[in-house]
Design a protein around this motif. Structure first.
Motif, PDB file in Angstrom:
ATOM      1  N   ASN A 213      -7.880   4.424   8.347  1.00 43.79           N
ATOM      2  CA  ASN A 213      -9.309   4.723   8.501  1.00 43.79           C
ATOM      3  C   ASN A 213     -10.026   4.672   7.150  1.00 43.79           C
ATOM      4  N   ARG A 214      -9.358   5.182   6.115  1.00 45.63           N
ATOM      5  CA  ARG A 214      -9.957   5.189   4.775  1.00 45.63           C
ATOM      6  C   ARG A 214     -10.106   3.761   4.257  1.00 45.63           C
ATOM      7  N   ILE A 215      -9.108   2.909   4.499  1.00 43.46           N
ATOM      8  CA  ILE A 215      -9.186   1.509   4.074  1.00 43.46           C
ATOM      9  C   ILE A 215     -10.348   0.804   4.770  1.00 43.46           C
ATOM     10  N   LEU A 216     -10.509   1.091   6.075  1.00 39.04           N
ATOM     11  CA  LEU A 216     -11.563   0.454   6.857  1.00 39.04           C
ATOM     12  C   LEU A 216     -12.940   1.035   6.568  1.00 39.04           C
ATOM     13  N   GLY A 217     -12.979   2.271   6.072  1.00 38.56           N
ATOM     14  CA  GLY A 217     -14.252   2.931   5.824  1.00 38.56           C
ATOM     15  C   GLY A 217     -14.918   3.438   7.079  1.00 38.56           C
ATOM     16  N   GLN A 218     -14.127   3.690   8.133  1.00 39.03           N
ATOM     17  CA  GLN A 218     -14.670   4.220   9.387  1.00 39.03           C
ATOM     18  C   GLN A 218     -13.555   4.928  10.161  1.00 39.03           C
ATOM     19  N   GLY A 355      -6.505   5.759  -4.860  1.00 43.29           N
ATOM     20  CA  GLY A 355      -5.428   4.770  -4.878  1.00 43.29           C
ATOM     21  C   GLY A 355      -5.499   3.690  -3.813  1.00 43.29           C
ATOM     22  N   VAL A 356      -6.508   3.709  -2.938  1.00 43.31           N
ATOM     23  CA  VAL A 356      -6.568   2.735  -1.845  1.00 43.31           C
ATOM     24  C   VAL A 356      -6.704   1.313  -2.372  1.00 43.31           C
ATOM     25  N   GLU A 357      -7.584   1.108  -3.369  1.00 42.00           N
ATOM     26  CA  GLU A 357      -7.767  -0.233  -3.927  1.00 42.00           C
ATOM     27  C   GLU A 357      -6.481  -0.726  -4.593  1.00 42.00           C
ATOM     28  N   LYS A 358      -5.792   0.154  -5.299  1.00 39.49           N
ATOM     29  CA  LYS A 358      -4.530  -0.240  -5.942  1.00 39.49           C
ATOM     30  C   LYS A 358      -3.471  -0.583  -4.904  1.00 39.49           C
ATOM     31  N   LEU A 359      -3.474   0.135  -3.780  1.00 38.41           N
ATOM     32  CA  LEU A 359      -2.529  -0.176  -2.708  1.00 38.41           C
ATOM     33  C   LEU A 359      -2.787  -1.580  -2.164  1.00 38.41           C
ATOM     34  N   MET A 360      -4.057  -1.912  -1.901  1.00 34.76           N
ATOM     35  CA  MET A 360      -4.386  -3.239  -1.378  1.00 34.76           C
ATOM     36  C   MET A 360      -4.043  -4.329  -2.391  1.00 34.76           C
ATOM     37  N   GLU A 361      -4.283  -4.060  -3.669  1.00 34.79           N
ATOM     38  CA  GLU A 361      -3.922  -5.032  -4.709  1.00 34.79           C
ATOM     39  C   GLU A 361      -2.415  -5.259  -4.739  1.00 34.79           C
TER      40      GLU A 361
END
Length: 467
Positions: A213-218, A355-361
């Motif tokens: 949900n946090r990754i999606l922003g909803q 850390g969400v952006e680092k996880l996606m990277e």
């Protein structure tokens, strides 16, 4: 592509209808009510119509903070996203007070609606279907999702409800027909790229749905303190930095010996299937109790299936002395998971977004490594140095000879050794070569496969003639 939401109270056959329309057993089906909790999306086909279909949780009354209330909120969101609604009731039971209550809910949505009298096979079902007129939602379509009856009538009703969206290519004109077939108006092919498939797996209550949900922003997925909320494996399409992603949220996985409930077994099998068909698997750990035996078992499964691995340390917001703790956990990962040495270990928090952006990277990076190809020339230059540094051992007085190596394929990287007496090559020496490849060519976090092929002696036939 238009969207249809399947709505109705629990156990009227919504998931069976969903599976029938998508042509696969994607949604879990059981005789017990309330199996579906999150909304699930799929591509449906009905005759020559192709559309998006959303399976939803059974509508139940309850406080908005309760589990039934949160499930209903997910269903209401599906109604909002849909172009039309399939409202399903059980014709064998007939109308219930809940059917009447929720009929008012979908009526207020003011969207095209098709009333479906499911389980209409047999006399009892046919008689119950007639009761559907009492809802004031139009003529009910008698259907049997389980047996496949009544779908011609459903097709006709759908075309009538959405005449513009269901217009066939031939009816639109030649230009639009080409677009449906995957061409621009000038005749060039559309650039369609496949999404990167990611599965998030882990023990129950590791926070998988909250993180997604946090990754999606909803609030796309149902979350809460109750363990085992997620049952179905839910695939969600989105874009991250202009990259198409399909991410799968899965049920929490426990040791098989602890599972007695049939539904939990089905959910677990669904989760493991998602991991097997993903390209990258995020193993999400609870940072407060990391590297339990089940975590290590799941990591081993990912390696055996040849998937790229990223380890996420969730609930990082609850950790004190973060710097020293991260160093400690990365060292533990290196020791406990040597088969995927160097797999990214990323601290994240689904609650705060840390850390969400680092996880996606890390996911995108390890996917690139998983697809990596190395030229034969580079491989053999490295191999010559490795053999000089540490030659293979001798067997029965004869030294094993490795002549050359090449990469057969990627996804994951797969190498073949050619030489003499390679069947006798010790496992420890293979491990030496694999670790060397991983370090020399920057291959952290992905399984490396290696096979051996004994070369034929090209001059053997001369020796036999001389004899």
């Amino acid at each position: 592509m238009f969207t249809i939401a399947i709505i109705g109270r629990p156990n009227v056959g919504k998931s069976t209808l969903f599976n029938r329309l998508v042509g696969k057993k994607l949604a879990l089906v059981d005789d017990r009510p309330g199996v579906t909790r999150d909304r699930r999306e799929g591509e449906a086909k009905l005759g020559d119509l192709v559309f998006k279909i959303i399976d939803t949780a059974g509508l139940e009354e309850g406080d908005s903070a309760s589990l039934p209330g949160r499930m209903r909120a997910q269903t209401e969101m599906a109604i909002e996203l849909a172009d039309a609604i399939f409202f399903v009731f059980d014709s064998r039971i007939g109308l219930t007070p809940d059917d009447r209550f929720f009929a008012n809910l979908v009526r207020r949505a003011d969207k095209p609606l098709i009333l479906i009298a499911n389980k209409a096979e047999g006399r009892a079902g046919q008689a119950g279907a007639i009761e559907g007129y009492d809802l004031g939602l139009g003529e009910p379509v008698p259907l049997s999702a389980e047996h496949g009856d009544g779908f011609a009538e459903l097709y006709a009703a759908l075309r009538e409800a959405l005449p513009e969206e269901t217009e066939l290519p031939a009816e639109r004109g030649e230009s639009e027909a080409r677009l449906v077939l995957g061409e621009d108006e000038d005749g060039s092919e559309l650039d369609i790229t496949k999404p990167l498939r990611i599965a998030i797996i882990g023990r129950p209550n590791a926070g998988k749905s909250t993180l997604l949900n946090r990754i999606l922003g909803q609030d796309r997925l149902l979350t809460g303190p109750e363990p085992g909320l997620t049952r179905d494996t839910i695939g969600i399409d989105f874009e991250w930095r202009n990259r198409k992603i399909k991410m799968f949220d899965t049920a929490g996985l426990r040791r098989r010996a602890r599972i007695e409930d049939k539904l939990e077994k089905l959910a677990g099998a669904d989760a493991l299937r998602a991991a097997k068909f993903a390209e990258v698997v995020v193993l999400l750990l609870d940072a407060t109790i990391p590297f339990e035996n089940q975590d290590l078992t799941l990591a081993d499964l990912v390696e055996r299936e040849g998937r790229a691995l990223v380890i996420g340390l969730n609930k990082w917001d609850l950790i004190e002395a973060k710097g020293s703790k991260l160093s400690e956990l990365r060292e533990a990962a290196s020791k406990l998971l040597p088969q995927v040495k160097g797999a990214p270990v990323v601290p994240v928090s689904g609650a705060t977004g840390e850390g969400v952006e680092k996880l996606m990277e890390a996911i995108v990076r390890v996917h690139e490594i998983w697809n990596k190809r190395i030229s034969t020339a580079r491989l053999n230059r490295w191999l010559a140095g490795a053999l000089e540094q540490s030659p293979p051992p001798a067997v029965s007085g004869r030294r094993i000879k490795i002549r050359y190596m090449t990469q057969l394929r990627a996804r994951p990287p797969y190498f073949i050794l050619f030489g003499n007496q390679l069947d006798a090559l010790p496992t420890s020496y293979e491990r030496f070569l694999v670790n060397g490849l991983r370090q020399a060519f920057d291959l952290p976090g992905v399984p490396i496969r290696m096979s051996k092929k004994t070369s034929e002696n090209p001059y053997g036939h001369r020796k036999s003639r001389q004899r």
